[in-house]
Design a protein around this motif. Structure first.
Motif: not given
Length: 78
Positions: A25-51
């Motif tokens: 079951p996807v708990t609040t903690a599991v969802m928060a961890a997944a969102q944080a991981a996705a945010s970190r990955r996207l942040g790295g791409i945005r940093k490398a590709t600002p446009d």
């Protein structure tokens, strides 16, 4: 009144092409961890590709979230 009957134990989910995955079951903690991981990955791409195109950014955010949820929730597959 809205009643949610969320499973408390892992369960099997049938996917196309005769694939099955067992997920916990996807708990609040599991969802928060997944969102944080996705945010970190996207942040790295945005940093490398600002446009980065906003539509591409949203698509990547969703893809990264789905992958992170799978890493945190899938316990077995057939």
């Amino acid at each position: 009144m809205l009643t949610l009957e969320l499973p408390a134990e892992p369960y099997w989910l049938d996917l196309p092409r005769d694939v099955r995955v067992e997920i916990r079951p996807v708990t609040t903690a599991v969802m928060a961890a997944a969102q944080a991981a996705a945010s970190r990955r996207l942040g790295g791409i945005r940093k490398a590709t600002p446009d980065l195109d906003p539509d591409m950014s949203r698509g990547l955010a969703l893809a990264f979230l789905v992958k992170a949820l799978a890493r945190h929730a899938v316990t077995a597959w057939e």
